[in-house]
Design a protein around this motif. Sequence first.
Motif, PDB file in Angstrom:
ATOM      1  N   GLN A  45     -30.472 -25.828 -38.912  1.00 24.10           N
ATOM      2  CA  GLN A  45     -31.147 -24.886 -38.031  1.00 24.10           C
ATOM      3  C   GLN A  45     -30.224 -24.370 -36.923  1.00 24.10           C
ATOM      4  OE1 GLN A  45     -35.086 -26.028 -36.667  1.00 24.10           O
ATOM      5  NE2 GLN A  45     -35.407 -27.344 -38.455  1.00 24.10           N
ATOM      6  N   LEU A  46     -28.956 -24.777 -36.989  1.00 19.66           N
ATOM      7  CA  LEU A  46     -27.989 -24.394 -35.958  1.00 19.66           C
ATOM      8  C   LEU A  46     -26.943 -23.444 -36.533  1.00 19.66           C
ATOM      9  CD1 LEU A  46     -27.376 -27.985 -34.513  1.00 19.66           C
ATOM     10  CD2 LEU A  46     -29.058 -26.297 -33.741  1.00 19.66           C
ATOM     11  N   HIS A  47     -26.354 -22.645 -35.664  1.00 20.43           N
ATOM     12  CA  HIS A  47     -25.291 -21.737 -36.099  1.00 20.43           C
ATOM     13  C   HIS A  47     -24.134 -22.546 -36.681  1.00 20.43           C
ATOM     14  CE1 HIS A  47     -27.026 -18.062 -34.569  1.00 20.43           C
ATOM     15  NE2 HIS A  47     -27.166 -18.562 -33.371  1.00 20.43           N
ATOM     16  N   PRO A  48     -23.721 -22.240 -37.900  1.00 24.05           N
ATOM     17  CA  PRO A  48     -22.665 -23.029 -38.542  1.00 24.05           C
ATOM     18  C   PRO A  48     -21.261 -22.679 -38.058  1.00 24.05           C
ATOM     19  CG  PRO A  48     -23.375 -21.274 -40.005  1.00 24.05           C
ATOM     20  CD  PRO A  48     -24.281 -21.217 -38.796  1.00 24.05           C
ATOM     21  N   ASN A  49     -21.111 -21.516 -37.435  1.00 23.71           N
ATOM     22  CA  ASN A  49     -19.772 -21.070 -37.056  1.00 23.71           C
ATOM     23  C   ASN A  49     -19.322 -21.659 -35.720  1.00 23.71           C
ATOM     24  OD1 ASN A  49     -19.591 -19.262 -39.308  1.00 23.71           O
ATOM     25  ND2 ASN A  49     -20.901 -17.828 -38.200  1.00 23.71           N
ATOM     26  N   PRO A  50     -18.083 -22.093 -35.629  1.00 25.24           N
ATOM     27  CA  PRO A  50     -17.536 -22.558 -34.350  1.00 25.24           C
ATOM     28  C   PRO A  50     -17.262 -21.367 -33.440  1.00 25.24           C
ATOM     29  CG  PRO A  50     -15.827 -22.573 -36.009  1.00 25.24           C
ATOM     30  CD  PRO A  50     -17.090 -22.225 -36.730  1.00 25.24           C
ATOM     31  N   CYS A  51     -17.183 -21.610 -32.145  1.00 25.64           N
ATOM     32  CA  CYS A  51     -16.965 -20.517 -31.193  1.00 25.64           C
ATOM     33  C   CYS A  51     -15.487 -20.189 -30.990  1.00 25.64           C
ATOM     34  CB  CYS A  51     -17.578 -20.874 -29.837  1.00 25.64           C
ATOM     35  SG  CYS A  51     -19.381 -21.046 -29.848  1.00 25.64           S
ATOM     36  N   ASN A  52     -14.585 -21.109 -31.380  1.00 26.09           N
ATOM     37  CA  ASN A  52     -13.170 -20.926 -31.034  1.00 26.09           C
ATOM     38  C   ASN A  52     -12.578 -19.622 -31.546  1.00 26.09           C
ATOM     39  OD1 ASN A  52     -13.118 -21.685 -33.752  1.00 26.09           O
ATOM     40  ND2 ASN A  52     -12.198 -23.679 -33.348  1.00 26.09           N
ATOM     41  N   SER A  53     -12.708 -19.353 -32.838  1.00 26.82           N
ATOM     42  CA  SER A  53     -12.079 -18.151 -33.396  1.00 26.82           C
ATOM     43  C   SER A  53     -12.691 -16.874 -32.827  1.00 26.82           C
ATOM     44  CB  SER A  53     -12.191 -18.152 -34.924  1.00 26.82           C
ATOM     45  OG  SER A  53     -13.550 -18.178 -35.328  1.00 26.82           O
ATOM     46  N   LYS A  54     -13.999 -16.889 -32.586  1.00 24.10           N
ATOM     47  CA  LYS A  54     -14.668 -15.692 -32.076  1.00 24.10           C
ATOM     48  C   LYS A  54     -14.267 -15.396 -30.632  1.00 24.10           C
ATOM     49  CE  LYS A  54     -18.611 -15.783 -35.197  1.00 24.10           C
ATOM     50  NZ  LYS A  54     -20.059 -15.577 -35.351  1.00 24.10           N
ATOM     51  N   ILE A  55     -14.216 -16.435 -29.811  1.00 15.98           N
ATOM     52  CA  ILE A  55     -13.856 -16.235 -28.407  1.00 15.98           C
ATOM     53  C   ILE A  55     -12.377 -15.886 -28.272  1.00 15.98           C
ATOM     54  CG2 ILE A  55     -13.610 -17.391 -26.178  1.00 15.98           C
ATOM     55  CD1 ILE A  55     -16.202 -18.832 -26.720  1.00 15.98           C
ATOM     56  N   ILE A  56     -11.529 -16.551 -29.057  1.00 18.61           N
ATOM     57  CA  ILE A  56     -10.095 -16.231 -29.019  1.00 18.61           C
ATOM     58  C   ILE A  56      -9.862 -14.803 -29.482  1.00 18.61           C
ATOM     59  CG2 ILE A  56      -7.869 -16.732 -30.101  1.00 18.61           C
ATOM     60  CD1 ILE A  56      -8.660 -19.689 -30.090  1.00 18.61           C
ATOM     61  N   GLY A  57     -10.545 -14.402 -30.558  1.00 17.40           N
ATOM     62  CA  GLY A  57     -10.398 -13.043 -31.066  1.00 17.40           C
ATOM     63  C   GLY A  57     -10.873 -12.008 -30.066  1.00 17.40           C
ATOM     64  N   ALA A  58     -12.018 -12.269 -29.429  1.00 15.47           N
ATOM     65  CA  ALA A  58     -12.552 -11.335 -28.440  1.00 15.47           C
ATOM     66  C   ALA A  58     -11.626 -11.242 -27.231  1.00 15.47           C
ATOM     67  CB  ALA A  58     -13.945 -11.776 -28.002  1.00 15.47           C
ATOM     68  N   SER A  59     -11.097 -12.385 -26.796  1.00  8.83           N
ATOM     69  CA  SER A  59     -10.181 -12.398 -25.651  1.00  8.83           C
ATOM     70  C   SER A  59      -8.920 -11.604 -25.959  1.00  8.83           C
ATOM     71  CB  SER A  59      -9.810 -13.844 -25.285  1.00  8.83           C
ATOM     72  OG  SER A  59     -10.948 -14.598 -24.940  1.00  8.83           O
ATOM     73  N   ARG A  60      -8.403 -11.794 -27.173  1.00  2.00           N
ATOM     74  CA  ARG A  60      -7.193 -11.055 -27.571  1.00  2.00           C
ATOM     75  C   ARG A  60      -7.457  -9.545 -27.624  1.00  2.00           C
ATOM     76  NH1 ARG A  60      -5.687 -14.092 -31.305  1.00  2.00           N
ATOM     77  NH2 ARG A  60      -3.740 -14.925 -30.463  1.00  2.00           N
ATOM     78  N   SER A  61      -8.615  -9.155 -28.137  1.00  2.43           N
ATOM     79  CA  SER A  61      -8.950  -7.733 -28.230  1.00  2.43           C
ATOM     80  C   SER A  61      -9.099  -7.099 -26.853  1.00  2.43           C
ATOM     81  CB  SER A  61     -10.255  -7.554 -29.025  1.00  2.43           C
ATOM     82  OG  SER A  61     -10.099  -7.990 -30.352  1.00  2.43           O
ATOM     83  N   ILE A  62      -9.753  -7.814 -25.939  1.00  2.00           N
ATOM     84  CA  ILE A  62      -9.947  -7.300 -24.582  1.00  2.00           C
ATOM     85  C   ILE A  62      -8.605  -7.096 -23.890  1.00  2.00           C
ATOM     86  CG2 ILE A  62     -10.823  -7.880 -22.282  1.00  2.00           C
ATOM     87  CD1 ILE A  62     -13.180  -9.255 -23.695  1.00  2.00           C
ATOM     88  N   ILE A  63      -7.723  -8.092 -24.015  1.00  2.00           N
ATOM     89  CA  ILE A  63      -6.412  -7.992 -23.377  1.00  2.00           C
ATOM     90  C   ILE A  63      -5.591  -6.875 -24.004  1.00  2.00           C
ATOM     91  CG2 ILE A  63      -4.207  -9.192 -23.063  1.00  2.00           C
ATOM     92  CD1 ILE A  63      -5.775 -11.759 -22.689  1.00  2.00           C
ATOM     93  N   GLU A  64      -5.703  -6.723 -25.311  1.00  2.00           N
ATOM     94  CA  GLU A  64      -4.958  -5.666 -26.000  1.00  2.00           C
ATOM     95  C   GLU A  64      -5.410  -4.281 -25.536  1.00  2.00           C
ATOM     96  OE1 GLU A  64      -3.669  -4.372 -30.532  1.00  2.00           O
ATOM     97  OE2 GLU A  64      -5.359  -5.727 -30.232  1.00  2.00           O
ATOM     98  N   VAL A  65      -6.725  -4.082 -25.439  1.00  2.00           N
ATOM     99  CA  VAL A  65      -7.253  -2.796 -24.986  1.00  2.00           C
ATOM    100  C   VAL A  65      -6.842  -2.531 -23.544  1.00  2.00           C
ATOM    101  CG1 VAL A  65      -9.359  -1.521 -24.432  1.00  2.00           C
ATOM    102  CG2 VAL A  65      -9.185  -2.778 -26.593  1.00  2.00           C
ATOM    103  N   ALA A  66      -6.995  -3.564 -22.687  1.00  2.00           N
ATOM    104  CA  ALA A  66      -6.645  -3.397 -21.275  1.00  2.00           C
ATOM    105  C   ALA A  66      -5.165  -3.092 -21.109  1.00  2.00           C
ATOM    106  CB  ALA A  66      -7.020  -4.664 -20.495  1.00  2.00           C
ATOM    107  N   GLY A  67      -4.304  -3.831 -21.815  1.00  2.00           N
ATOM    108  CA  GLY A  67      -2.868  -3.609 -21.723  1.00  2.00           C
ATOM    109  C   GLY A  67      -2.463  -2.232 -22.212  1.00  2.00           C
ATOM    110  N   THR A  68      -3.062  -1.795 -23.312  1.00  2.00           N
ATOM    111  CA  THR A  68      -2.748  -0.478 -23.859  1.00  2.00           C
ATOM    112  C   THR A  68      -3.177   0.634 -22.907  1.00  2.00           C
ATOM    113  OG1 THR A  68      -3.009  -1.302 -26.124  1.00  2.00           O
ATOM    114  CG2 THR A  68      -3.121   1.077 -25.810  1.00  2.00           C
ATOM    115  N   LEU A  69      -4.376   0.503 -22.321  1.00  2.00           N
ATOM    116  CA  LEU A  69      -4.860   1.507 -21.382  1.00  2.00           C
ATOM    117  C   LEU A  69      -3.969   1.573 -20.144  1.00  2.00           C
ATOM    118  CD1 LEU A  69      -8.743   1.057 -21.513  1.00  2.00           C
ATOM    119  CD2 LEU A  69      -7.401   2.977 -22.376  1.00  2.00           C
ATOM    120  N   LEU A  70      -3.514   0.412 -19.683  1.00  2.00           N
ATOM    121  CA  LEU A  70      -2.626   0.381 -18.511  1.00  2.00           C
ATOM    122  C   LEU A  70      -1.334   1.133 -18.794  1.00  2.00           C
ATOM    123  CD1 LEU A  70      -3.088  -3.259 -17.175  1.00  2.00           C
ATOM    124  CD2 LEU A  70      -3.556  -1.152 -15.923  1.00  2.00           C
ATOM    125  N   LEU A  71      -0.779   0.945 -19.986  1.00  2.00           N
ATOM    126  CA  LEU A  71       0.462   1.636 -20.346  1.00  2.00           C
ATOM    127  C   LEU A  71       0.231   3.147 -20.491  1.00  2.00           C
ATOM    128  CD1 LEU A  71       2.107  -0.823 -22.903  1.00  2.00           C
ATOM    129  CD2 LEU A  71       2.694  -0.461 -20.508  1.00  2.00           C
TER     130      LEU A  71
END
Length: 233
Positions: A180-206
Amino acid sequence: MSSYGKCIKYSLIVINTAICVSGLVMLIAGAVTQSKITDQKMARTIGGYSLPAGSVLCIIFGIFVFLLGVLGAFATIKGRQGLLNLYAGIMSLIFLIQFITGAVALGVKNSSKFDSYVEKVFAHEIKINSSHPAERDFYQNYFKCCGWNGVGDYALPNNTILAVESCCIEKDCNVTQINQLHPNPCNSKIIGASRSIIEVAGTLLLVFAFFNLTSIVLSIILSRQIRAGYQYQ
């Protein structure tokens, strides 16, 4: 004024109008974010108070950018060489900050230590005895995951599971039943989201950095034309 000079003048006016608009956008975005920080879910993020601090900085920087755009437009329209030089100097500093920050952000995103850094920030909070349960529940609900490494993070010493409600696939589930619980771990999703946010922010800054570089070059050229005695009208 020559056609070349007029082209520079009107280009600077357009650029500074865009700078004013971007400043207003940052100001509004920061203000809206501040208005929504009303409960524990939004009051802080895991690992610190980055959301409130970021929104305040966004408001301050938005005001600064707006005023800088007004200064640039005024100096351009009135043909004030001193103000144009001041504008170019301030904008040069902003360009350096944006370029360095954007480059560092993209470098961090591609770093081999990025995953471990994100884990250090988040992993110790996504567990049953989290010191920030509202944030833990927000991430687990948003990403539909359970535990940093999976449901096993909620295992008790006797090998039974006692998760939290934010792990439930359906509302009000039995938190002791793995199916009855979500089978997926949070690590890959949070790491992926963090990487995407930083990538977008860094690209916009440049992108904004090189946009500002254009305004610097044009303001310097216009300032030199004024100093050389061109008729400005």
